[in-house]
Design an enzyme around this catalytic site. Structure first.
Site, PDB file in Angstrom:
ATOM      1  N   LYS A   1       0.845  -1.196   0.000  1.00 57.93           N
ATOM      2  CA  LYS A   1       0.000   0.000   0.000  1.00 57.93           C
ATOM      3  C   LYS A   1       0.883   1.250   0.000  1.00 57.93           C
ATOM      4  O   LYS A   1       2.023   1.195   0.469  1.00 57.93           O
ATOM      5  CB  LYS A   1      -0.869   0.030   1.272  1.00 57.93           C
ATOM      6  CG  LYS A   1      -1.999  -0.971   1.288  1.00 57.93           C
ATOM      7  CD  LYS A   1      -2.858  -0.807   2.530  1.00 57.93           C
ATOM      8  CE  LYS A   1      -3.963  -1.832   2.582  1.00 57.93           C
ATOM      9  NZ  LYS A   1      -4.972  -1.683   1.514  1.00 57.93           N
TER      10      LYS A   1
ATOM     11  N   ARG B   1     -10.218 -11.611   1.774  1.00 56.10           N
ATOM     12  CA  ARG B   1     -11.011 -12.704   1.210  1.00 56.10           C
ATOM     13  C   ARG B   1     -10.240 -14.015   1.246  1.00 56.10           C
ATOM     14  O   ARG B   1     -10.831 -15.086   1.300  1.00 56.10           O
ATOM     15  CB  ARG B   1     -11.462 -12.332  -0.210  1.00 56.10           C
ATOM     16  CG  ARG B   1     -10.351 -12.035  -1.160  1.00 56.10           C
ATOM     17  CD  ARG B   1     -10.806 -11.264  -2.388  1.00 56.10           C
ATOM     18  NE  ARG B   1     -10.835  -9.821  -2.147  1.00 56.10           N
ATOM     19  CZ  ARG B   1     -11.164  -8.917  -3.063  1.00 56.10           C
ATOM     20  NH1 ARG B   1     -11.513  -9.299  -4.273  1.00 56.10           N
ATOM     21  NH2 ARG B   1     -11.165  -7.629  -2.763  1.00 56.10           N
TER      22      ARG B   1
HETATM   23  N1  BES Z   1      -8.218  -3.801   4.278  1.00 59.39           N
HETATM   24  C1  BES Z   1      -8.299  -3.406   2.929  1.00 59.39           C
HETATM   25  C2  BES Z   1      -9.586  -2.645   2.608  1.00 59.39           C
HETATM   26  C3  BES Z   1      -9.655  -1.219   3.063  1.00 59.39           C
HETATM   27  C4  BES Z   1      -8.981  -0.225   2.380  1.00 59.39           C
HETATM   28  C5  BES Z   1     -10.455  -0.877   4.118  1.00 59.39           C
HETATM   29  C6  BES Z   1      -9.091   1.081   2.786  1.00 59.39           C
HETATM   30  C7  BES Z   1     -10.569   0.435   4.516  1.00 59.39           C
HETATM   31  C8  BES Z   1      -9.881   1.408   3.847  1.00 59.39           C
HETATM   32  C9  BES Z   1      -8.264  -4.630   2.027  1.00 59.39           C
HETATM   33  O1  BES Z   1      -7.483  -5.674   2.461  1.00 59.39           O
HETATM   34  C10 BES Z   1      -7.711  -4.177   0.719  1.00 59.39           C
HETATM   35  O2  BES Z   1      -6.572  -3.806   0.693  1.00 59.39           O
HETATM   36  N2  BES Z   1      -8.526  -4.193  -0.331  1.00 59.39           N
HETATM   37  C11 BES Z   1      -8.130  -3.747  -1.593  1.00 59.39           C
HETATM   38  C12 BES Z   1      -8.714  -4.684  -2.610  1.00 59.39           C
HETATM   39  C13 BES Z   1      -8.164  -4.489  -3.980  1.00 59.39           C
HETATM   40  C14 BES Z   1      -6.713  -4.895  -4.026  1.00 59.39           C
HETATM   41  C15 BES Z   1      -8.975  -5.306  -4.946  1.00 59.39           C
HETATM   42  C16 BES Z   1      -8.642  -2.333  -1.792  1.00 59.39           C
HETATM   43  O3  BES Z   1      -9.757  -2.030  -1.344  1.00 59.39           O
HETATM   44  O4  BES Z   1      -7.910  -1.520  -2.344  1.00 59.39           O
HETATM   45 MN    MN Z   2      -5.476  -5.463   1.860  1.00 56.94          MN
END
Ligand code: BES
Ligand code: MN
Ligand code: ZN
Length: 495
Positions: free
Chosen positions: A278, A352
């Protein structure tokens, strides 16, 4: 916080602060009228002068009067809550609670549940009041060397007419008290940073609940997860030095043969994204990636406190998601416990990957219904913002029950689709399913992914990425959706 109910005349009670309502246009409520009389007409005078307004949420603090046993009186505008209903009432109780939390007081008497609100009976008004007070007085100072307030507001008394002080009102208080304790537990766990709140820490907290609340707790370690072939979950934790924990908490309130409700909460104690790292800005917020798991802790503690005549199983698969030499790489293919193979196109879609194995594991409980709760996608925040959690379900009745519990507790949710068309986006050239589905409808494709592991069960998924915490506040996590989940379980136990 201790919450009491009284049908005595609130004006005669000794209290640090008496809270009375003012209706739209400056009309005094019954209790405001009584207080006005004991205080020599000062409330009416302040209304006439324009200091006190009846608009929803407006407040004024009045010092005590020699004839009144209240040290001070707080007037709160209720607006048109009697006509327009819950939104204005919620605004009024929230602003009253915030004002109370800021005062140097130990106890308060609140009369705001006495006034009629269009679509809420007295029990529901009491619930909203109780949540508001507990929410506003919440402090998180576990990680500060000096405590913010040494003697916080500890006891609040809600006054209702003697007719309203019924069994139902008392039950509402008992339930809100349990829910508020669950919310506090959930918030405390969520606010702790990733270096303290690790999967092992969560497992130890579950064991604590076993001792304090009589829950049956089982923690599976990585070796056991290997035996169970949880290849998807373990692929995430392989990139972390903290061992994954698979936490199971059981409340047995009904006959052995009664099928349980199973709650599964995402317990990512820190999500850096893995190799699909991230961006640095805001990454500290990913300590909240275990809020789904924390809400399962909160709901189970509330259910146990209430002794609900229901079997409930809480499952929290817990891990970190970090970049490492052993971490998942984009393109890797893993085999889940269900036997389905998954192509990991983005290692940041890890929630997931751990949930699918937990959902497969949950099949052994033959759930009457299964609900997973997860801070699953940023896309859900884009779709619904912060007011509503996303709900997805393969069962209309279950979805409606969750939405209804959310309305009752004002911990609201909104349903989104799981149509076949969206499943197309999860096709993989190399495995049975891909773990991401491209740019469009990210919250939906994440839910579609999970639905492939729950075909045999009545299942719902809640995406709480927008509701579980607030950015840049001292008290971060919200404890949502503990009220919704607990109310859902309360409703099931009485139907
Ligand atoms: N924990 C995150 C989701 C999230 C992101 C929650 C920002 C709250 C704020 C999750 O594990 C994630 O990183 N999801 C990705 C999915 C994508 C790679 C398809 C996302 O939401 O960017
Ligand atoms: Mn994630
Ligand atoms: Zn995550």
């Amino acid at each position: 916080m201790k919450i009491n109910l009284t049908s005595a005349n609130p004006i005669n009670l000794k209290t640090d602060c008496l809270v009375v309502g003012i209706l739209d246009g400056g009309k005094l409520t019954a209790s405001a009228k009584k207080a006005n009389k004991t205080m020599g007409g000062i409330i009416q005078r302040l209304v006439d002068d324009g200091d006190i307004k009846g608009t929803s949420g407006s407040i004024l603090m009045i010092p005590g009067h020699p004839n009144s046993p209240a040290r001070r009186v707080l007037t709160v505008g209720l607006g048109k809550a009697h006509e327009s209903g819950v939104a204005e009432y919620k605004q009024a109780v929230d602003s009253a609670a915030t004002a109370l939390a800021r005062l140097p007081i130990r106890n308060a008497t609140v009369t705001l549940a006495e006034t009629a609100v269009a679509d809420r009976n007295v029990s529901e008004r009491l619930r909203l009041l109780a949540y508001a007070v507990c929410d506003a007085t919440y402090q998180f100072d576990q990680t500060k060397s000096t405590k913010e307030r040494k003697r916080p507001l500890a006891r609040v008394t809600f006054s209702v007419s003697s007719r309203a002080a019924s069994v139902r009102a008392r039950r509402a208080i008992r339930e809100s008290q349990a829910i508020s304790n669950g919310v506090k537990l959930s918030r405390d766990l969520s606010n702790l940073p990733g270096n303290i709140c690790t999967p092992s820490y969560l497992a130890a907290q579950a064991r604590k609940l076993q001792r304090s609340h009589g829950l049956k707790v089982t923690v599976l370690d990585e070796k056991r997860m290997e035996q169970l072939k949880m290849g998807s979950l373990l692929s995430v934790s392989r990139g972390s030095r903290q061992p994954a924990k698979f936490i199971i908490m059981e409340h047995r309130g009904a006959a052995q043969n009664q099928r349980p409700v199973v709650l599964v909460g995402k317990g990512l104690t820190f999500d850096a994204g893995g190799i699909s790292l991230k961006p640095a800005g805001g990454m500290q917020e990913m300590k909240y990636d275990m809020c789904g798991g924390a809400s399962v802790f909160g709901a189970l503690s509330a259910v146990a406190e209430l002794g609900l005549p229901l079997n409930v199983v809480g499952i929290v698969p817990s891990s970190e998601n970090l970049p490492d030499g052993a971490a998942n790489k984009p393109g890797d293919i893993v085999t889940s416990m269900s036997g389905k193979t998954i192509e990991i196109l983005n290692t940041d879609a890890e929630g997931r990957l751990i949930l699918c194995d937990a959902l497969t594991y949950a099949e052994r409980y033959k759930p009457d219904a299964i609900v997973d709760i997860a801070t699953l996608t940023g896309a859900c925040v884009i779709a619904l913002g912060h007011p509503a959690s996303g709900v997805f379900s393969n069962d209309d009745t279950l979805a409606d029950q969750l939405l209804e519990a959310g309305e009752q507790t004002r911990d609201r949710a909104w349903r989104l689709p799981l149509w076949d068309e969206y499943h197309e986006q999860l096709k993989s050239g190399f495995a049975d399913i891909a773990n991401v589905g491209g740019r469009g409808a990210g919250a939906v494709t994440a839910a579609c992914f999970l639905s492939r592991f729950t075909e045999k069960m009545k299942w719902a998924h809640m995406d709480i990425a927008g509701t579980a915490w607030k950015t840049n506040t001292k008290t971060g996590s919200t404890g949502r959706p503990v009220p919704l989940l607990t109310q859902f379980l309360i409703n099931r136990s009485t139907n």
